[in-house]
Design a protein around this motif. Structure first.
Motif, PDB file in Angstrom:
ATOM      1  N   ASN A  59       8.172  56.295  26.041  1.00 30.64           N
ATOM      2  CA  ASN A  59       8.844  57.191  25.102  1.00 30.64           C
ATOM      3  C   ASN A  59       7.937  57.516  23.915  1.00 30.64           C
ATOM      4  O   ASN A  59       7.356  56.626  23.320  1.00 30.64           O
ATOM      5  CB  ASN A  59      10.119  56.539  24.574  1.00 30.64           C
ATOM      6  CG  ASN A  59      11.152  56.393  25.663  1.00 30.64           C
ATOM      7  OD1 ASN A  59      11.355  57.291  26.468  1.00 30.64           O
ATOM      8  ND2 ASN A  59      11.797  55.234  25.704  1.00 30.64           N
ATOM      9  N   THR A  65      12.275  70.348  20.245  1.00 28.53           N
ATOM     10  CA  THR A  65      11.976  69.466  21.367  1.00 28.53           C
ATOM     11  C   THR A  65      10.475  69.515  21.626  1.00 28.53           C
ATOM     12  O   THR A  65       9.809  70.476  21.251  1.00 28.53           O
ATOM     13  CB  THR A  65      12.815  69.848  22.607  1.00 28.53           C
ATOM     14  OG1 THR A  65      12.726  68.819  23.577  1.00 28.53           O
ATOM     15  CG2 THR A  65      12.353  71.152  23.216  1.00 28.53           C
ATOM     16  N   SER A 107       8.228  61.205  28.251  1.00 22.97           N
ATOM     17  CA  SER A 107       9.506  61.509  27.624  1.00 22.97           C
ATOM     18  C   SER A 107       9.339  61.494  26.103  1.00 22.97           C
ATOM     19  O   SER A 107       8.775  60.560  25.541  1.00 22.97           O
ATOM     20  CB  SER A 107      10.521  60.456  28.069  1.00 22.97           C
ATOM     21  OG  SER A 107      11.736  60.675  27.444  1.00 22.97           O
ATOM     22  N   ARG A 110      11.077  62.690  22.110  1.00 19.66           N
ATOM     23  CA  ARG A 110      12.228  63.117  21.317  1.00 19.66           C
ATOM     24  C   ARG A 110      11.781  63.429  19.897  1.00 19.66           C
ATOM     25  O   ARG A 110      11.008  62.683  19.310  1.00 19.66           O
ATOM     26  CB  ARG A 110      13.288  62.020  21.276  1.00 19.66           C
ATOM     27  CG  ARG A 110      14.630  62.502  20.752  1.00 19.66           C
ATOM     28  CD  ARG A 110      15.613  61.372  20.559  1.00 19.66           C
ATOM     29  NE  ARG A 110      15.378  60.710  19.296  1.00 19.66           N
ATOM     30  CZ  ARG A 110      16.068  59.662  18.855  1.00 19.66           C
ATOM     31  NH1 ARG A 110      17.004  59.136  19.599  1.00 19.66           N
ATOM     32  NH2 ARG A 110      15.812  59.122  17.693  1.00 19.66           N
ATOM     33  N   GLU A 169      15.960  65.170  24.322  1.00 21.42           N
ATOM     34  CA  GLU A 169      14.822  64.460  24.907  1.00 21.42           C
ATOM     35  C   GLU A 169      14.230  65.317  26.016  1.00 21.42           C
ATOM     36  O   GLU A 169      14.956  65.969  26.758  1.00 21.42           O
ATOM     37  CB  GLU A 169      15.285  63.110  25.450  1.00 21.42           C
ATOM     38  CG  GLU A 169      14.145  62.149  25.700  1.00 21.42           C
ATOM     39  CD  GLU A 169      14.637  60.707  25.777  1.00 21.42           C
ATOM     40  OE1 GLU A 169      15.305  60.257  24.847  1.00 21.42           O
ATOM     41  OE2 GLU A 169      14.344  60.057  26.798  1.00 21.42           O
TER      42      GLU A 169
END
Lengths: 166, 268
Positions: free
Chosen positions: A2, A136, A149, A151, A164
């Motif tokens: 992430n 985004t 991924s 965010r 996300e």
């Protein structure tokens, strides 16, 4: 993995205001956001702190896309990323409110740019798409073979979480 | 289960999604922090970074929400009590818990969308604000104190302060200053019994919880500036601190906009 991207609301407003300006012939404006890197226990954290719009004269006429720009704009962005050791995110505005997402063309352009930027500046690079009140990101980490991924959080009054992606 | 949050649906159509997405850091799980944990869990906050190196003692039971006599007898970590409260309401909750001072393991704090601190010392507050500002995390401080000046009855007061990156900081609004930090340093190790009571802790934590909710949902559409509230517990009144009005429209001189990210050192 992430990736978190966090930007101040004032910085976000600067981006929206600039990208919303009409261009002589392009349907949308494009710019570059440069971000400092940090680390959390969950992955990379990008902190954008600099914005460079693509110069008016660097846009190229092309009715098939919202905006096309020449290699001079890319060279300038790459040079800044390298000189300042910052991640570089191509940024543009989808002029609506609420969550937004990348188009197929956005993804293709960002993937090409990010993979070539990574080859020269071994940092996370990618793209940022804004709406009037959200954002985004599509981020390529060094040595990863697909986007990670990510965010985006707009920090301020109020604090807003973007969708996300991917 | 589907109607658990019906009564708070007035917070907005996307509010519950924002609440479920936000990662909240709570530094200190004592009198204030334990209330925060309980209230945030009821609201549906589902991602936590928790810090507290301490264990439950008998003297905590006058205020530590969720703690039991058995916890004190077994010297259970305060983290374990907080986790138990959270998981009882939210079995799927994501908790990153650290039984250390946050300064000894700061990376997880950077992942938070908002930090709430229930810290004892001014120095800890100052250091936590530096970390929050560097990594663009809003930081809410709550604190409570009791002063006794004979022959008057004790005066209990507290504060709730919100430090938002890009806006006036704790120093700008006069909540922290060098004189108080120096005075605290001179008293190092002589902190005394630190009087605390459950109702005052609960009130401060409730207001902080409300700020967290407003920050991520914008349900009032009116939270647009830093917050510095004072609580006079003797009279039960919470008011904006008068200093705030002098600082609110000024740029912060202590945390420049470009002073973010990993600290770097430039050789001379």
């Amino acid at each position: 993995m992430n990736v978190a991207i966090r930007l101040r609301r004032a910085f976000f407003s600067t981006l929206v205001d600039d990208l919303a300006r009409p261009h002589a012939f392009a349907f949308e404006r494009v710019g570059w956001v440069f971000a400092r890197q940090a680390t959390t226990h969950r992955g990379p954290l990008l902190l954008p702190d600099w914005y460079e719009p693509v110069n008016d004269e660097d846009y190229v006429r092309d009715d098939k896309v919202g905006a096309r720009f020449g290699t001079a704009a890319i060279r300038a962005a790459l040079q800044r990323a390298r000189a300042t050791n910052r991640s570089c995110l191509q940024v543009h505005l989808h002029d609506h409110y609420g969550d937004t997402q990348f188009s197929w063309t956005d993804c293709k352009t960002i993937d090409e740019l990010a993979t070539s930027f990574r080859a020269l500046v071994a940092l996370p690079h990618g793209g940022l798409v804004l709406s009037r009140d959200s954002a985004t990101a599509r981020i390529w980490l060094p040595d990863h073979d697909s986007p990670s991924s990510a965010r985006v959080t707009i920090v301020g009054f109020p604090t807003r979480f973007g969708a996300e992606h991917p | 289960m589907t109607d658990r949050y019906d009564r708070q649906s007035f917070l907005g159509a996307r509010a519950q999604e924002a609440i479920a997405t936000a990662r909240v850091g709570i530094v200190g799980l004592g009198g204030g922090g334990s209330h925060l944990v309980q209230q945030l869990a009821h609201l549906g906050f589902s991602h936590y970074v928790l810090y507290d190196p301490d264990q439950v003692e008998e003297s905590n039971l006058n205020r530590l929400v969720g703690a039991t006599q058995t916890d004190a007898l077994e010297h259970r970590p305060k983290l374990a009590v907080a986790e138990r409260v959270l998981r009882a309401l939210l079995p799927e909750v994501e908790i990153d818990a650290f039984a250390v001072r946050w300064q000894d393991h700061p990376l997880p704090l950077r992942s938070c969308d908002v930090i709430v601190g229930g810290l004892d010392s001014l120095l800890d507050r100052s250091e936590l604000e530096v970390c929050a500002r560097r990594f663009l995390v809003p930081y809410i401080d709550i604190g409570l104190g009791v002063r006794r000046i004979a022959p008057e009855p004790p005066r209990m007061s507290g504060q709730i302060v919100l430090s938002m990156p890009g806006y006036p900081c704790f120093r700008c609004i006069g909540f922290l200053n060098e004189e108080d930090l120096a005075a605290e340093a001179r008293l190092y190790g002589d902190a005394g019994p630190r009087p605390q009571v459950v109702w005052a802790n609960g009130l401060l934590a409730s207001i902080a919880t409300g700020l967290v909710v407003d920050l991520v949902t914008d349900w009032t559409e009116s939270l647009r500036a830093p917050v510095y509230l004072t609580y006079d517990a003797n009279s039960g009144v919470v008011l904006p601190h008068p200093r705030l009005r002098y600082a609110v429209n000024r740029a912060c001189v202590h945390f420049p906009d470009d002073d973010i990210g990993e600290p770097t050192f430039t050789p001379l």
